[in-house]
Structures are given as structure tokens and as C-alpha cells.
Design an enzyme around this catalytic site. Structure first.
Site, PDB file in Angstrom:
ATOM      1  N   LYS A 172     -24.701 -23.114  21.227  1.00 49.08           N
ATOM      2  CA  LYS A 172     -24.661 -21.653  21.370  1.00 49.08           C
ATOM      3  C   LYS A 172     -23.736 -21.250  22.518  1.00 49.08           C
ATOM      4  CE  LYS A 172     -27.509 -17.552  22.143  1.00 49.08           C
ATOM      5  NZ  LYS A 172     -28.878 -16.972  22.168  1.00 49.08           N
ATOM      6  N   HIS A 212     -13.246 -37.984 -20.590  1.00 50.61           N
ATOM      7  CA  HIS A 212     -13.739 -36.622 -20.331  1.00 50.61           C
ATOM      8  C   HIS A 212     -15.257 -36.569 -20.361  1.00 50.61           C
ATOM      9  CE1 HIS A 212      -9.761 -34.982 -20.101  1.00 50.61           C
ATOM     10  NE2 HIS A 212      -9.447 -35.414 -21.309  1.00 50.61           N
TER      11      HIS A 212
END
Length: 625
Positions: free
Chosen positions: A236, A377
Site C-alpha cells: 500500500k 482442431h
């Protein structure tokens, strides 16, 4: 004993703190009263002496006064003030970054490269503050270190649960240097600032995911509290405090400090990494605790921790950016699969490569016999099981050699030299001349010679070694604005009953082929049809909006070999007469396997009876979208 009644002025709080600290080092003297000091300036200086451990030096030079000495504690405080002012600059500087010496707090469970960090900070003139085992390790390197309890004037307690949860620590981390009232507050309370925080956490993830297991009580004790609190505080306040949670960042940190850089983006990156580290840690704790509640598979809220495995050149198409992340959920520990595969050779994997490789590996892991699966695929276009894996490979390619070209080939057994040479030299069944080209070869292991032969096929051929994927996992799929979550479709043949519904019962070899086709169709996109014979796929139809078209594609690929073959459908047939069931019967299939459940199941049964085809219902659907 301390007096029961204490004034609450700032001066008395300062005196109270100094008495506590002094008592900790004096050990035996009883104090019966704590009078208020006069003057905030005096109390600030005395308190600063305390939190900077001046009393440790005083202990060696004077004795604690008794009540009979007249002036009592107030007199002693004046002496402490005087002595603190005469301490060498090095003694004061050892703990106060306000005097110009920078300060780092280091507390580590994972102590890799700690010596590099400690010596690097020492060379840069940092005072190092540390806890417990970390402090002992730093001292063993010959690097001076100040223990946290010297700043807090409070010992580690509650079996280590409380060490750094103290204003003298968190105040020094959270104070904004550009806010005057923050710095005045630190001065009033004698708190020193920290410029660097290096912390990593108790190994909760490793403990609860260990194969030997861990008790619930031990799991709880491995939940870090003080570490995340400090990390979050420093992240922070990253504008003023550099926070590091990963030992691989030590060189970058030391280089940054060495050059006195003022790069806020670097600080922000470290802060992001810190918050992400804590978030992943908390997600593991949450996942573990939810499992312990025994309240079901899906919690009211969930977090999935992901770790970047690789940046990809692009996504499904070149204009789409992409990346590959590994799932760090506890449920995925040692779960196998493509994310943990080892690449032995070839170009980097693409987005489509990973999807296809996952489809091929998931399919081949279904089979217990030596099996080869060819995928294009994400659909298996060729599958075959044989005692001789070379034969299985050739039959899998033969099922659809056009689709197999440029596909992914997976094996569930070791690739030895014989198989590797066949993969390298095998010619396309369509013309007998074209050497087959593949994007990826996947197997559980490779012989030394087999790997050498495969590497010679192409410099671009990707060779992957993977471990078998385990069942029972959760599947996630993104939709607009949300995620779909379901249990993986992990049913195997032992979980399914093939119930005969026709007058004709399938022969043993027909039922065996029906089961083989059923394993295959599970991995084909819906609507899915697979035709197989002798444990080898002859043809498949996938992804069509209606089942009849998928059947016709599969029959076309199977050709004349369809006679006596097994047909598997991933879902029931909505119609039978003049539709898919009757067309399959007329073509000569020997047995049909489907889930059943249609309003017209009786039509399918009657149709099969008319043509003398065996029909089995599985009561299990395998939709795949």
C-alpha cells in the site's frame, strides 16, 4: 509490579513504554509507580531511545534505581536521556532511518539466496531488522542484524503467532514520508521508518498439498498472519517502501537501491506482485477450508489462482494477443496434463497447439491398451489400440490421413526407437509418398534413442512429455459476464452399463468395439458420431447442427469397412425411421451404442430389430460443446 493506576497523558504513556522496555532488560527490579514526565519534547526523545534500544547500552553502564533513591523513576529517566544523547552515532544509527541510515525488514520462510540479499543490503549501508530463524541465518553469514523484539520491546509470543504485529513495525512501514503529521507521529512515538520489506510466507500451499497429508490443526498453524499484514502494508505504501516477496527479484532490488533510482513503475510492479502473492496465498487457504466444511462441490464464492506459464505469440488468430497460465488451485496439484508437460524439442507452443495437445492427451489417457490418438482442431480424427504401438499409430493415421497431416499425435506408452523411426519416415496412406508432418508428439516418456530420432524429423516438431491427467476435477468455461463451472466428464467404462435393448445381442467383439467407439465419441464435438471396428476408428462426424449430417460424414470416411462395425452416438437419436438410425442399419453397422432417453426410443429399437442390428443403451450422454 506496575502501579494499577496510571495517568493517561502522552508523557505517562512514554514513561510506561520505557519502564516496560527497561524491565525487559533489567529483569529483577520492581517498579511501584510511574510518574508523568514533563514536556512532550523530553518524552519523544526518551521514547526514541527506548525503541532504538538505547536501554540495551544503558543496561551495561548503570543499575536500575530503587524507590529509596529518592527521585525515583523520574530521576532515572533524566539520566537515561542524558546517556542516550551521548551514545555513539553508530549505536543510534543502527536502528533509526530518521538519522539517515536506511532500514530493511527481512522475514522469510523460504531462505533461498538470503546470503546474497543480506550481504547486498549490508554493502549498501542498510540496517537489517529481522525475526527468529531469519535473523539467525543472517547472523551466520557475518552480517549484523537487529532483532524485531529490540524495536518492539516485546518478545515473540503465542508460539510465534505474534512477532511483528506491533505499531513500531507497522507504523514504520505505513507512514507516508510526504505527510508531515505522519512523520511527527513517528517522532512522538519514537518509531523508525522502513525503506525495504522482504517477506515471504509460511509454506501453507506446500504443506496442505503434500502427498503425506496434514492434519487440520497443522494446516491452521501454517496459515501466516503477520507476513501478509506486513506485505499488504508495504505494498500500500510502495511509494516509500520497496516490498519484495520473490527471491528472484533480489538482484533487481539491489540494483535499484545501488543506483538510488526513483522509478515509481518499478515500485508499483513490486507492489502488484506482493498483493498477487497474498491473494494467491489466501485463495489456497480459502479452497482448503471450504473443502473442510463438507458443504458441497461449489462454494458461494471462489478464486482461481493462475500463474503465467508462457507468453504466446498470439491467440487463435494473429491479431489476438494471448498467454498461457497454469492453474495453482490445490485441486490441480499433481493433476498432470498439458500445463505441466515438459517440452523436449521444437518451436514454442501456440494457443491452438495447447488446445489441440490438451484434446489429444485427454483422449489418449482414456485407454488402458497401447493407443495412438491423432487430433485436428481439438477433434480426434484417428484412434487405434493395438498390442504393437507401431500398428496402432499407422491405423490411427489411416482413419483420416488428410486431417492427420499437420495434426497432433499422442501415445499412452513410451516412444521407443522403433516407433520414433516409423513416425519420422511414415508416408501418407493417400499417395504412399508424402512424408507425414505433425505439429506435436505427446507421450508419457521417451527412450533416449527414440527422442534422438524424433528430434531429427524436424527442428520445429514440438515433443512433449506429459503425465496422465487425473479425473474428478472441475471444469471452468467463460461466458459473457461470468463463468460456467462443472465437474469434468470423467466417467470411464467401468462406470457405464451397456444395456442390450434389441432382440439381437452384440457379439463379444462387437461389444468391445462399441465400448471403444464410446470412449472416442466422448471426445468428439457434438453432434458426434464415431464408427469403429477392431479397436480402430474408421470415421467420425463432428460439430454438425444435426445428428444425421454427422452420421453421413462418419459413414463417408468409414467407406466399405462399415460392414459389421460399431457406431457410437454422444446423445440419443430423436428420430429413427428414414433418419440416422435407419441409414446406419442399411449401411451395415453391426451394433449401435447410444444413451437412450428419446421419446422415440421404441422406434430406434424397432428399426434395429428390423435390420438385425444390436442396440445398446448407456444411460450416459457425452455432449461436448
Amino acid at each position: 509490579m506496575f502501579a494499577q493506576r496510571l495517568p493517561l497523558s502522552a508523557g505517562v504513556l512514554t514513561s510506561y513504554a520505557i519502564v516496560m522496555a527497561a524491565t525487559a532488560v533489567a529483569g529483577s527490579t520492581a517498579v511501584t509507580s510511574v510518574p508523568s514526565s514533563s514536556g512532550s519534547s523530553f518524552s519523544r526523545k526518551v521514547q526514541q531511545c527506548v525503541t532504538c534500544a538505547s536501554l540495551l547500552a544503558i543496561r551495561r553502564q548503570t543499575a536500575w534505581p530503587s524507590k529509596r533513591q529518592g527521585a525515583g523513576i523520574s530521576s532515572y529517566m533524566l539520566r537515561a536521556k542524558s546517556m542516550a544523547q551521548t551514545l555513539s552515532n553508530s549505536a543510534v544509527d543502527a536502528l533509526s532511518s530518521s538519522s539517515g541510515k536506511r532500514q530493511a525488514l527481512v522475514s522469510l520462510s523460504d531462505k533461498r539466496d538470503l546470503e546474497v540479499l543480506g550481504r547486498g543490503l549490508q554493502e549498501l549501508g542498510f540496517n537489517i531488522v529481522s525475526t527468529g530463524g531469519t535473523a539467525a541465518s543472517i547472523e551466520s553469514f557475518g552480517v549484523p542484524v537487529t532483532k524485531v523484539e529490540e524495536l518492539t520491546s516485546f518478545p515473540e509470543m503465542l508460539d510465534g503467532r505474534v512477532k511483528t504485529l506491533h505499531p513500531n513495525i507497522h507504523g514504520g512501514i505505513l507512514a507516508r514520508r510526504d505527510q508531515r503529521h505522519h512523520m511527527e507521529a513517528l517522532e512522538n512515538h519514537g518509531i523508525c521508518t522502513f525503506d525495504v520489506l522482504v517477506v515471504n510466507l509460511y509454506p501453507f500451499y506446500e504443506k496442505v498439498s503434500a502427498s503425506c497429508g496434514i492434519s487440520f490443526e497443522d494446516g491452521i498453524e501454517n496459515i501466516d498472519i503477520g507476513g501478509p499484514a506486513m506485505i499488504r502494508a508495504a505494498a500500500k505504501n510502495h511509494k516509500d517502501v520497496l516490498v519484495v516477496v520473490d527471491y528472484t527479484d533480489y538482484p533487481a532490488l539491489l540494483e535499484f537501491l545501488k543506483n538510488n533510482q526513483d522509478d515509481q513503475l518499478f515500485r508499483r510492479w513490486l507492489a502488484w506482485k506482493a498483493f498477487q502473492h497474498v491473494a494467491s496465498y489466501d485463495s489456497a487457504v480459502s479452497e482448503w477450508l471450504w473443502k473442510g466444511t463438507e458443504r458441497g462441490k461449489f462454494p458461494p464464492a471462489m478464486t482461481v489462482p493462475l500463474s503465467l506459464a508462457s507468453s504466446l505469440r498470439y491467440g487463435e488468430n494473429p491479431h489476438q494477443k494471448a498467454a498461457f497460465y497454469a492453474d495453482k488451485s490445490l485441486a490441480e496439484v499433481n493433476a498432470g496434463g498439458i500445463a505441466s508437460a515438459i517440452q523436449h524439442h521444437g518451436k514454442e507452443l501456440s494457443y491452438n497447439n495447447i488446445l489441440d495437445a490438451d484434446a489429444a492427451w485427454s483422449c489418449v489417457c482414456e485407454f488402458s491398451k497401447p493407443t495412438c490418438v491423432v487430433v485436428k482442431h481439438t477433434n480426434p480424427c484417428g484412434v487405434a489400440s493395438r498390442d504393437n504401438i507401431v500398428d496402432a499409430y499407422r491405423l490411427a493415421v489411416k482413419a483420416d490421413p488428410v486431417s492427420a497431416f499437420g495434426g497432433i499425435v499422442a501415445f499412452n506408452v513410451e516412444v521407443d526407437e522403433d516407433l520414433a523411426r516409423d513416425i519420422r519416415e511414415f508416408r501418407s496412406p493417400t499417395d504412399g509418398e508424402t512424408r507425414m508432418f505433425y505439429e506435436i508428439i505427446i507421450a508419457p516418456k521417451y527412450s533416449k534413442k527414440g527422442l534422438e530420432v524424433l528430434r531429427g524429423k524436424s527442428k520445429n516438431l514440438r515433443i512433449l512429455e506429459a503425465t496422465k491427467s487425473t479425473g474428478g476435477k472441475v471444469s471452468l468455461r467463460q461466458v459473457s459476464g461470468g463463468w460456467l463451472v462443472q465437474e469434468a466428464d470423467s466417467l470411464n467404462l467401468e462406470d457405464i452399463q451397456f444395456n442390450v435393448r434389441s432382440e439381437k445381442a452384440p457379439q463379444e467383439n462387437e461389444l468391445d468395439d462399441a465400448k471403444f467407439a464410446w470412449l472416442c465419441v466422448k471426445h468428439v464435438k457434438s453432434n458426434a458420431i464415431v464408427i469403429a471396428k477392431n479397436n480402430s476408428m474408421l470415421g467420425m462426424g463432428c460439430g454438425q447442427p444435426n445428428r444425421l449430417e454427422s452420421l453421413r460424414i462418419a459413414m463417408k470416411k468409414a467407406g466399405d469397412d462399415i460392414k459389421g462395425a460399431a457406431l457410437a452416438s454422444d446423445a440419443f437419436f430423436p428420430f429413427a425411421w428414414n433418419d440416422a438410425v435407419e441409414e446406419a442399419c442399411r449401411a451395415g453397422v453391426g451394433v449401435i451404442a447410444e444413451p437412450g432417453g428419446s421419446l422415440r426410443d421404441s422406434d430406434a429399437i424397432d428399426c434395429c430389430n428390423k435390420y438385425g442390428v444390436a442396440l445398446v443403451f448407456t444411460q450416459v450422454r457425452h455432449f461436448r460443446h
